[in-house]
Scaffold this active site. Sequence first.
Site, PDB file in Angstrom:
ATOM      1  N   SER A 140       0.851  -1.195   0.000  1.00  0.00           N
ATOM      2  CA  SER A 140       0.000   0.000   0.000  1.00  0.00           C
ATOM      3  C   SER A 140       0.879   1.235   0.000  1.00  0.00           C
ATOM      4  O   SER A 140       1.930   1.262   0.649  1.00  0.00           O
ATOM      5  CB  SER A 140      -0.905   0.014   1.243  1.00  0.00           C
ATOM      6  N   CYS A 141       0.464   2.263  -0.747  1.00  0.00           N
ATOM      7  CA  CYS A 141       1.157   3.554  -0.731  1.00  0.00           C
ATOM      8  C   CYS A 141       0.108   4.655  -0.608  1.00  0.00           C
ATOM      9  O   CYS A 141      -1.089   4.401  -0.780  1.00  0.00           O
ATOM     10  CB  CYS A 141       2.016   3.742  -1.982  1.00  0.00           C
ATOM     11  N   PRO A 142       0.512   5.889  -0.308  1.00  0.00           N
ATOM     12  CA  PRO A 142      -0.467   6.952  -0.048  1.00  0.00           C
ATOM     13  C   PRO A 142      -1.468   7.194  -1.166  1.00  0.00           C
ATOM     14  O   PRO A 142      -2.652   7.389  -0.906  1.00  0.00           O
ATOM     15  CB  PRO A 142       0.414   8.185   0.204  1.00  0.00           C
ATOM     16  N   THR A 188       2.230   0.918  -4.913  1.00  0.00           N
ATOM     17  CA  THR A 188       1.473  -0.235  -4.425  1.00  0.00           C
ATOM     18  C   THR A 188       1.692  -1.446  -5.317  1.00  0.00           C
ATOM     19  O   THR A 188       1.991  -2.552  -4.840  1.00  0.00           O
ATOM     20  CB  THR A 188      -0.030   0.104  -4.373  1.00  0.00           C
TER      21      THR A 188
END
Length: 573
Positions: free
Chosen positions: A121-123, A129
């Site tokens: 997961s990334c922002p 991601t």
Amino acid sequence: MAQLLAVVGGGDLSTHAVLAAEALRKAAGRRNTPIALEVRGKGASGAPISDAAIAEARAVLLVGEGDLGEGRFGALHRARAAIDDVLTDVNAVFDRLTAGTDAPSAATDAAGPKKIVAITSCPTGIAHTFMAAEGIQAAAQALGHAVRVETQGSVGARDALTEAEIAAADIVLIAADTGVDRVRFAGKRVYATNTKAAIRDGRGLIATALSEARLQAAGPAETAADGPARPAAAERQAGAYKHLMTGVSFMLPFVVAGGLLIALAFAFGGIDAMKPENAGTLGYALGEIGAKAAFALIVPALAGYIAYSIADRPGIAPGMIGGMLAANLQAGFLGGIAAGFIAGYTTAFLNKHIRLHKNLEGLKPVLILPLLATTITGLLMVYVVGVPVAAILAALTDWLKGMQGASALVLGLVLGGMMAVDMGGPINKAAYASAAALLSSGVDAPMAAVMLGGMTPPLGIALATRLFPNRFTGPEREAGGAAAVLGAAFITEGAIPFAAADPLRVIPSMVAGSAVAGAIALTSGVTLKVPHGGLFVLPIPNAVTNVPGALIALAAGTVVTGVLVGLLKKRAA
């Protein structure tokens, strides 16, 4: 004390490898710990580690990539790190190496095929991601492990892990730049790191995870009863940045939806669409939805999910209520950030220190924690934080709205350049998060500099592959087309493979082009009401002001990057 070993492989980055080896030597000296070092790669000098040293050793640190001669170390405990990790925080890397000398069973346990479940997961939930997921999948396949990866992207979880898969897994690997709910992993061995580790060295990450994963305790807390589910140094480094990025990732959909709805309101109803005399029209209704609903929730969502990242679900209510107070007190996104951290750490503190009979424990998350944490957060926002933060935000907003000439030029250079320094890393995300948060305060010029600066690196690389084909290998020239598509969609990470192959020449070229794009955008009055979309938002009425200026800025930055890359890079072999 047992002998420690370290092998540093620099490939083409021989200077960096030598610097990393020297950093390890000094760190060992400060700890009075004997260590044998070997540097491999182009131009490497010095003797290899002797068989006698290997026989006496208890652990080996493998740094960098390439052939590190790993087979000669037999069953020695291994720790892995990238050269950048050593140069950035040698003490954390050294802790990872020495921590393993007392746990030989972990290395033994890592032998043989394993079942791995992972979450990435990334922002923004877009590039990092899925790049991290691909890195883990490819590494696991190469190492002979079975793996299932759940990606928590911009449209929610994809390929969600089932309870049966989690139960059967040997370890849980989390590669995320945002908070991930670990409740379902209670009783499993969990190892957590960031997406960069999975993208850069998937094999090393899996080996480290198998040896260093810790049991996840039952309950909502991120840390297990017997220790953190990630190295302590990594946890400290993630800290506030991870919590902030979690808040930003949940905030972005509100910003996108609200900004586009306001733009559509103006498109259907004209510049006066949101005035009271136009009530009942489609433009007015769209404006109400965008400005008074979506935008009103930006700060509460930011604060609520910062608190969620810190304290899990009990932190959401205090965080959102604190964020709403920040909005009402005109403290904006700065107040929302303050409210999120206050609510999160207050909730976590209360959760840790309030002890109830097991029959009453269920009251904590639904009654005691929300009530006490909300009261404390609210009072601090009203009496301590709100007024000074509102004054700071007002001053910042006035300055940004009044930018002209030199101030706009400098800010554009800085924001644009930041987007290209690490292409999705902390510096890039800091610029992006700041610009996205400013949208909630009605300041939309920085977002233009950030998006145009972020689009420039992959577009410039794509241009360079066409203008200077002899500077790139065949596969790189083919990848140039993909980089162009990613750049057009504002996915800066499309330039990462090219930067990784030749960082000393490519990264400065990209920073220069992005800085030019950002500076032209701000000095020519370009503004942007939405935080993503790239070229695809340009046709939307009023989403971008001064579209010709935006195109000029993007073209200029792309040309600067493309030409500099072509001039600086050596001819491909």
